[in-house]
Enzyme design. Structure first.
Site, mmCIF file in Angstrom:
data_model
loop_
_atom_site.group_PDB
_atom_site.id
_atom_site.type_symbol
_atom_site.label_atom_id
_atom_site.label_comp_id
_atom_site.label_asym_id
_atom_site.label_seq_id
_atom_site.Cartn_x
_atom_site.Cartn_y
_atom_site.Cartn_z
ATOM 1 N N SER A 197 1.491 3.427 -2.373
ATOM 2 C CA SER A 197 1.266 4.432 -3.415
ATOM 3 C C SER A 197 0.718 5.744 -2.866
ATOM 4 C CB SER A 197 0.307 3.883 -4.474
ATOM 5 O OG SER A 197 -0.943 3.586 -3.886
ATOM 6 N N GLY A 212 0.830 -1.217 0.000
ATOM 7 C CA GLY A 212 0.000 0.000 0.000
ATOM 8 C C GLY A 212 0.854 1.252 0.000
ATOM 9 N N TYR A 222 -13.625 -3.522 10.477
ATOM 10 C CA TYR A 222 -12.291 -2.921 10.358
ATOM 11 C C TYR A 222 -11.520 -3.092 11.673
ATOM 12 C CZ TYR A 222 -8.792 0.827 9.962
ATOM 13 O OH TYR A 222 -7.629 1.539 9.953
ATOM 14 N N ALA A 223 -12.193 -2.817 12.783
ATOM 15 C CA ALA A 223 -11.560 -2.950 14.102
ATOM 16 C C ALA A 223 -11.113 -4.389 14.346
ATOM 17 C CB ALA A 223 -12.523 -2.506 15.190
ATOM 18 N N SER A 255 -4.235 0.035 14.208
ATOM 19 C CA SER A 255 -5.004 1.279 14.358
ATOM 20 C C SER A 255 -5.420 1.404 15.818
ATOM 21 C CB SER A 255 -6.256 1.231 13.475
ATOM 22 O OG SER A 255 -7.154 2.257 13.841
#
Lengths: 81, 240
Positions: free
Chosen positions: B10, B8, B148-149, B135
């Site tokens: 970019s 990732g 996501y978590a 995160s």
């Protein structure tokens, strides 16, 4: 160098580096009794992939880890065929 | 120059990490689906230090071959930064199953599989550093980000156990947990929301991608040789 010789040499060098005492490396030696632990076998797979370009354990879901040293060598020799 | 793979790379955090590592004399292998103008510009400035490897990280069954190709082309891999991920929002009860699966595939399955194959190069060298970008949501919770978590929390569990597993081979594994970042907020939040989040942090401001990049370069450096299995939070104190 034959596949068998490469494997034996790799096992001996990994055992020395990881300070493990090896049992005599005969074909009927059960890998669980070899003196190497699971991380040593992971190292062996990584090293053999680097040297031979082959990883028989990732190439098929049907391949389970061999029980004896002879079976392990045969698995890599078969991959060479 | 030690080789470091960044997924990732970019844009955003990944690009900032790539630029910081080039500054610190690493060779960066930047993985992303497509090259952005920003990454192309960074490559033009340091053509001998940043290489672009186009790859769709959701293609799990091709990760082994990718790791082999990178090892063959660049030599031993010293560092792996698992940064790529998506942040799809959604209330779980109504979230499409395909979105849930995609989140887990890209944020969890893909970095675990890539690590499986890249760590082999580190094992053969008896040295390496892995940094997983997690995160603060992994530990704080946030409405609409439950999946996501879950993926980000999984990276912390992965980090700690893998650190135990490969520590004796000279490989350090750590996680970095960014908070809400300055740049990522601009697209989706208004000024009032930004100020509210910044106001909750101990330092009364937001961290930015460069702060996260410096945490990663530290973890790759010799200064962090005795740090493994831990999480470095970069959030200007919003979880303090």
């Amino acid at each position: 160098m034959s596949t068998r010789s490469k494997i034996i040499q790799a096992i001996e060098e990994i055992a020395a580096a990881q300070k493990k005492t090896l049992a005599p490396l005969t074909d009927d030696l059960a890998l669980t009794n070899s003196g190497l632990d699971s991380l040593c076998f992971a190292l062996l797979v990584a090293r053999l992939e680097d040297e031979t370009g082959r990883d028989p354990f990732s190439e098929s879901d049907e391949v389970s880890f061999p029980v004896t040293l002879g079976e392990l060598i045969a698995l890599y020799e078969h991959e060479h065929a | 120059m030690a080789n470091v793979i960044i997924t990732g790379a970019s844009r955003g955090i990944g690009l900032a990490i790539a630029q910081a590592l080039v500054r610190d004399d690493y060779t960066v292998i930047a993985i992303a689906r497509q090259e952005t103008e920003e990454l192309a510009a960074a490559r033009q400035q340091a053509p001998e230090s940043i290489y672009f490897a186009p790859f769709d990280l959701s293609e799990i069954d091709k990760l082994h071959e990718l790791a082999r190709e990178l090892r063959a082309r660049f030599g031993p891999i010293y560092g792996l930064i698992n940064n790529a991920g998506i942040g799809t929002e959604g209330i779980l009860a109504t979230m499409p199953e395909s979105n849930i699966e995609k989140l887990i595939r890209l944020n969890m399955l893909s970095p675990i599989m890539l690590t499986k194959y890249v760590v082999r190069s580190m094992m053969n060298e008896g040295a390496g550093r892995i940094v997983n970008i997690s995160s603060i949501i992994a530990s704080t919770g946030y409405q609409g980000l439950s999946v996501y978590a879950a993926t980000k929390a999984s990276m912390i569990g992965f980090t700690k156990s893998l650190a135990r597993e490969v520590g004796r081979l000279g490989i350090n594994v750590n996680a970095v947990a960014p908070g809400f970042l300055e740049t990522e907020l601009t697209g989706s939040m208004n000024d009032a929301q930004r100020q509210r989040i910044a106001g909750r942090s101990a330092l009364q401001r937001l961290a930015n991608v460069e702060d996260v990049a410096e945490a990663v370069t530290f973890l790759l450096s010799d200064k962090a040789r005795n740090i493994t299995g831990t999480v470095l939070t970069v959030d200007a104190g919003s979880t303090a």
